[in-house]
Scaffold this motif. Structure first.
Motif, PDB file in Angstrom:
ATOM      1  N   HIS A  26       9.164 -45.497  33.904  1.00 58.12           N
ATOM      2  CA  HIS A  26      10.155 -45.908  33.044  1.00 58.12           C
ATOM      3  C   HIS A  26       8.986 -46.010  31.646  1.00 58.12           C
ATOM      4  O   HIS A  26      10.124 -46.048  30.606  1.00 58.12           O
ATOM      5  N   CYS A  27       7.899 -45.483  30.803  1.00 58.44           N
ATOM      6  CA  CYS A  27       7.817 -45.738  30.317  1.00 58.44           C
ATOM      7  C   CYS A  27       8.308 -44.170  29.342  1.00 58.44           C
ATOM      8  O   CYS A  27       9.050 -43.463  29.429  1.00 58.44           O
ATOM      9  N   SER A  28       8.110 -44.409  28.015  1.00 62.07           N
ATOM     10  CA  SER A  28       8.753 -43.661  26.832  1.00 62.07           C
ATOM     11  C   SER A  28       8.467 -41.874  27.149  1.00 62.07           C
ATOM     12  O   SER A  28       8.704 -41.401  27.317  1.00 62.07           O
ATOM     13  N   LEU A  29       6.671 -41.464  27.336  1.00 66.59           N
ATOM     14  CA  LEU A  29       6.040 -40.380  27.413  1.00 66.59           C
ATOM     15  C   LEU A  29       6.458 -39.459  29.154  1.00 66.59           C
ATOM     16  O   LEU A  29       7.582 -38.489  28.832  1.00 66.59           O
ATOM     17  N   CYS A  30       7.260 -40.621  29.979  1.00 66.11           N
ATOM     18  CA  CYS A  30       7.597 -39.670  30.817  1.00 66.11           C
ATOM     19  C   CYS A  30       8.909 -39.867  31.241  1.00 66.11           C
ATOM     20  O   CYS A  30       9.701 -38.651  31.856  1.00 66.11           O
ATOM     21  N   ASN A  33       9.684 -36.489  29.358  1.00 69.40           N
ATOM     22  CA  ASN A  33       9.002 -35.380  29.797  1.00 69.40           C
ATOM     23  C   ASN A  33       9.759 -34.918  31.038  1.00 69.40           C
ATOM     24  O   ASN A  33       9.858 -33.858  31.173  1.00 69.40           O
ATOM     25  N   SER A  34      10.436 -36.242  31.678  1.00 72.38           N
ATOM     26  CA  SER A  34      11.127 -35.881  32.677  1.00 72.38           C
ATOM     27  C   SER A  34      13.011 -35.873  31.807  1.00 72.38           C
ATOM     28  O   SER A  34      13.344 -34.525  32.901  1.00 72.38           O
ATOM     29  N   GLY A  35      12.960 -36.232  30.802  1.00 66.16           N
ATOM     30  CA  GLY A  35      14.957 -36.134  30.075  1.00 66.16           C
ATOM     31  C   GLY A  35      15.428 -36.352  31.222  1.00 66.16           C
ATOM     32  O   GLY A  35      16.744 -36.686  30.846  1.00 66.16           O
ATOM     33  N   THR A  36      14.970 -38.227  31.982  1.00 62.79           N
ATOM     34  CA  THR A  36      15.471 -39.327  32.642  1.00 62.79           C
ATOM     35  C   THR A  36      15.262 -40.782  32.586  1.00 62.79           C
ATOM     36  O   THR A  36      14.278 -40.257  31.249  1.00 62.79           O
ATOM     37  N   ALA A  37      15.500 -40.890  33.270  1.00 62.49           N
ATOM     38  CA  ALA A  37      15.689 -42.963  32.741  1.00 62.49           C
ATOM     39  C   ALA A  37      13.793 -43.081  33.252  1.00 62.49           C
ATOM     40  O   ALA A  37      13.162 -44.211  33.167  1.00 62.49           O
ATOM     41  N   ASN A 109       7.310 -49.487  37.383  1.00 59.41           N
ATOM     42  CA  ASN A 109       6.740 -49.972  35.949  1.00 59.41           C
ATOM     43  C   ASN A 109       6.972 -49.242  34.711  1.00 59.41           C
ATOM     44  O   ASN A 109       7.484 -48.920  34.503  1.00 59.41           O
ATOM     45  N   PHE A 110       6.085 -49.603  33.939  1.00 60.70           N
ATOM     46  CA  PHE A 110       6.818 -49.703  32.843  1.00 60.70           C
ATOM     47  C   PHE A 110       7.978 -50.120  32.573  1.00 60.70           C
ATOM     48  O   PHE A 110       8.871 -49.734  31.624  1.00 60.70           O
ATOM     49  N   VAL A 111       8.301 -51.348  33.226  1.00 61.98           N
ATOM     50  CA  VAL A 111      10.018 -51.554  33.192  1.00 61.98           C
ATOM     51  C   VAL A 111      10.075 -52.354  31.527  1.00 61.98           C
ATOM     52  O   VAL A 111      11.620 -52.431  31.484  1.00 61.98           O
ATOM     53  N   THR A 112       9.301 -52.338  30.862  1.00 62.63           N
ATOM     54  CA  THR A 112       9.838 -53.347  29.602  1.00 62.63           C
ATOM     55  C   THR A 112      10.487 -52.155  28.657  1.00 62.63           C
ATOM     56  O   THR A 112      10.766 -52.067  28.179  1.00 62.63           O
ATOM     57  N   SER A 113       9.769 -51.239  28.866  1.00 66.34           N
ATOM     58  CA  SER A 113      10.423 -49.926  28.103  1.00 66.34           C
ATOM     59  C   SER A 113      10.960 -48.747  28.752  1.00 66.34           C
ATOM     60  O   SER A 113      11.546 -47.536  27.946  1.00 66.34           O
TER      61      SER A 113
END
Length: 134
Positions: A26-30, A33-37, A109-113
């Protein structure tokens, strides 16, 4: 054996081994890059990964030094990413696969983001960063 292709079908890949450490990131980069949540990623040993068709159509982008993302020039589909700190494997987006995957997702992962509009309802473990042991 797993087979996959980009959206336009010009890049085709094959994985002869297993996919490990599958997570929803869930990081901002992913997300960008994916255009999804979130993006669902897994690791593949480099020796088990083959680009069957379209190698010349792969474009690359490095946001962080030593880390490169490869995507189809024609349709923009992400194909895989590499990390110079671990040349033995690549990270692949599971959405590229056309065949069913037998391995299971381990965690979020990275759920706070995560995106503020995402309603995270899951029975999977959730972590603020990487899953334990990575």
């Amino acid at each position: 054996m797993y087979t996959g292709s980009c959206l336009c079908g010009e890049v085709n890949v094959e994985v002869s081994g297993s996919i490990t450490s599958i997570i929803h990131c869930h990081c901002s980069l992913c997300r960008k890059n994916s255009g999804t949540a979130f993006a669902t990623n897994g690791f593949v040993n480099i020796d088990d990964f083959t680009i069957i068709k379209g190698q010349a159509l792969l474009s690359e982008f490095s946001f962080k030094p030593g880390r490169t993302r490869y995507f189809c020039k024609c349709c923009g589909s992400p194909v895989y990413s590499s990390n110079n700190d671990d040349k033995s494997r690549i990270r692949i987006r599971l959405g590229i696969f056309d065949s069913d995957i037998t391995e299971l997702v381990l965690s979020h992962n990275f759920v706070t983001s995560k995106a503020n509009w995402e309603q995270l309802e899951t029975s999977l473990p959730c972590y603020e960063k990487h899953e334990p042991g990575r």
